[in-house]
Design an enzyme around this catalytic site. Structure first.
Site, PDB file in Angstrom:
ATOM      1  N   SER A 163     -12.898  59.584  68.063  1.00 25.42           N
ATOM      2  CA  SER A 163     -11.798  60.187  68.825  1.00 25.42           C
ATOM      3  C   SER A 163     -11.651  59.439  70.145  1.00 25.42           C
ATOM      4  O   SER A 163     -11.495  58.222  70.126  1.00 25.42           O
ATOM      5  CB  SER A 163     -12.061  61.690  69.030  1.00 25.42           C
ATOM      6  OG  SER A 163     -10.933  62.323  69.593  1.00 25.42           O
ATOM      7  N   THR A 164     -11.757  60.121  71.277  1.00 22.30           N
ATOM      8  CA  THR A 164     -11.563  59.461  72.571  1.00 22.30           C
ATOM      9  C   THR A 164     -12.541  58.297  72.728  1.00 22.30           C
ATOM     10  O   THR A 164     -13.750  58.469  72.595  1.00 22.30           O
ATOM     11  CB  THR A 164     -11.781  60.461  73.726  1.00 22.30           C
ATOM     12  OG1 THR A 164     -11.004  61.625  73.485  1.00 22.30           O
ATOM     13  CG2 THR A 164     -11.388  59.847  75.057  1.00 22.30           C
ATOM     14  N   HIS A 190      -8.809  60.239  65.611  1.00 25.09           N
ATOM     15  CA  HIS A 190      -7.832  61.205  66.115  1.00 25.09           C
ATOM     16  C   HIS A 190      -6.752  60.454  66.895  1.00 25.09           C
ATOM     17  O   HIS A 190      -7.026  59.915  67.968  1.00 25.09           O
ATOM     18  CB  HIS A 190      -8.493  62.227  67.035  1.00 25.09           C
ATOM     19  CG  HIS A 190      -9.575  63.020  66.369  1.00 25.09           C
ATOM     20  ND1 HIS A 190     -10.547  63.684  67.073  1.00 25.09           N
ATOM     21  CD2 HIS A 190      -9.836  63.258  65.057  1.00 25.09           C
ATOM     22  CE1 HIS A 190     -11.360  64.308  66.230  1.00 25.09           C
ATOM     23  NE2 HIS A 190     -10.954  64.053  65.001  1.00 25.09           N
ATOM     24  N   MET A 284     -14.323  63.656  71.884  1.00 22.07           N
ATOM     25  CA  MET A 284     -14.412  65.009  72.421  1.00 22.07           C
ATOM     26  C   MET A 284     -14.576  66.011  71.280  1.00 22.07           C
ATOM     27  O   MET A 284     -14.002  65.833  70.211  1.00 22.07           O
ATOM     28  CB  MET A 284     -13.108  65.304  73.176  1.00 22.07           C
ATOM     29  CG  MET A 284     -13.144  66.495  74.085  1.00 22.07           C
ATOM     30  SD  MET A 284     -13.934  66.140  75.663  1.00 22.07           S
ATOM     31  CE  MET A 284     -12.907  64.824  76.313  1.00 22.07           C
ATOM     32  N   ASP A 287     -15.732  67.668  65.891  1.00 19.09           N
ATOM     33  CA  ASP A 287     -15.258  67.232  64.582  1.00 19.09           C
ATOM     34  C   ASP A 287     -16.266  66.250  63.975  1.00 19.09           C
ATOM     35  O   ASP A 287     -16.726  65.331  64.642  1.00 19.09           O
ATOM     36  CB  ASP A 287     -13.882  66.566  64.692  1.00 19.09           C
ATOM     37  CG  ASP A 287     -13.267  66.289  63.328  1.00 19.09           C
ATOM     38  OD1 ASP A 287     -13.526  67.079  62.394  1.00 19.09           O
ATOM     39  OD2 ASP A 287     -12.532  65.299  63.185  1.00 19.09           O
TER      40      ASP A 287
END
Length: 345
Positions: A163-164, A190, A284, A287
């Site tokens: 993600s991030t 993401h 973050m 998940d």
């Protein structure tokens, strides 16, 4: 108080962003810049906590300005991107060059339409301010690749969640893998629709593997990397021939995201059992934690990115704290370990 520098070539957009940010009790706009050259000057002189940096600008675009800022005065930068093929491509490269994250400009980018994403903007500014700047400084790129073909025992699959900060960690993993890894690879990053194709295209250019944005009905092939398209969960199913097919699913978000790694990991574990190898990279939230549990339940292996290279130590931390990680490694050491794990009996 989070000090913010706004960079945009549109006076109207600068005004809209300033209005949104200045209404927050914990934020203050300390400067405005209209192009990349001004952005570099003000980033150095004003020392903001966070910069919102437009991608497409005259004189010096967002990517080129970012590269200089990260060398001269490293700062947490949020790219502001329109969904054009050029804008998406520059955004992905920016994330690999030190930007924290990005905000997608709504179509039209009027004051009213931009206010539709103001909650996301404020959330990402808050999140950016908490990130350790040392993880964003450009690390020396390790170009070493694993060249030898991977020798497998049984059917296996490699699953990656991020993600991030994900694009930069992916850049340290996927391009280092051999073209003959002899397994299919599924990547869940993401990211909104449109940007995932640019991510796949960029990784394809710099990898020996074939990387593509997954399409509904794709049949899994070895030495292919399938990137889950934005706004769709990526699932797997067996078809009559015994082969495995990808399907795209637009059901409810999981962990407040779509695509979700938990969706993909869960389905892959059901089909490949102990042949699953999962990798949880920077990001973050949680998940991938439930998916990691499912992989471990069937006897598969999990690698988590260590805190030292994570932009956000959230998703890997959840997996580590839950006790599912077999290995915890910095992103630049993951590819080598993957080969070892895939070649195990």
């Amino acid at each position: 108080m989070i000090k913010v520098l706004i960079v945009d070539d549109s006076a109207f957009m600068r005004m809209v962003l300033k209005d949104i940010i200045d209404k927050q009790p914990n934020m203050k706009v300390i400067g405005l810049a209209r192009d990349g050259l001004e952005a570099i000057e003000k980033a150095t002189n004003l020392k903001p906590d966070v910069i919102t940096l437009d991608v497409e600008m005259p004189k010096l675009n967002g990517l080129e300005a970012l590269k200089i800022i990260m060398k001269k005065s490293p700062t947490k930068v949020l790219m502001v991107s329109s969904l054009t093929s050029e804008g998406a491509s520059i955004t992905i490269e920016s994330l690999e060059n030190g930007a924290v994250d990005f905000i997608q400009k709504p179509a039209g980018s009027t004051s009213w339409t931009f206010r539709q994403v103001q909650d996301e903007l404020i959330k990402k500014i808050n999140e950016s301010s908490d990130i350790n700047i040392d993880t964003l400084k450009l690390m020396k790129s390790d170009k070493t690749k694993v060249r030898k073909p991977v020798k497998l025992l049984g059917d296996k699959i490699l699953l990656v969640a991020s993600s991030t900060g994900g694009p930069r960690s992916l850049d340290k993993v996927i391009p280092k893998l051999p073209g003959e890894i002899n397994v299919p690879i599924l990547v869940v990053q993401h990211m909104p629709a449109g940007f995932t194709k640019s991510l796949a295209d960029r990784m394809n250019r710099i990898s020996d593997l074939t990387v593509k944005e997954a399409e509904d009905g794709d049949v899994l092939q070895k030495n292919y990397v399938y990137v889950a398209p934005g706004n769709y969960h990526m699932g797997l199913k067996k078809i009559n021939s015994g082969k495995i097919q990808i399907f795209l699913d637009s059901s409810e978000k999981i962990n407040n995201v779509r695509p979700a790694a938990d969706f993909t990991f869960d389905q892959a574990a059901e089909i490949f059992n102990s042949g699953c190898v999962g990798v949880i990279l920077t990001g973050m939230g949680r998940d991938g934690a439930k998916g990691a549990f499912k992989i471990k339940h069937y006897g598969g292996k999990i690698i988590a990115e260590s805190k030292e290279t994570c932009v956000v130590y959230g998703m890997p931390k959840a997996v580590v704290e839950d006790g599912y990680a077999d290995y915890i490694l910095p992103n630049h050491k993951i590819a080598e370990k993957l080969i070892e794990v895939l070649e195990e009996k």
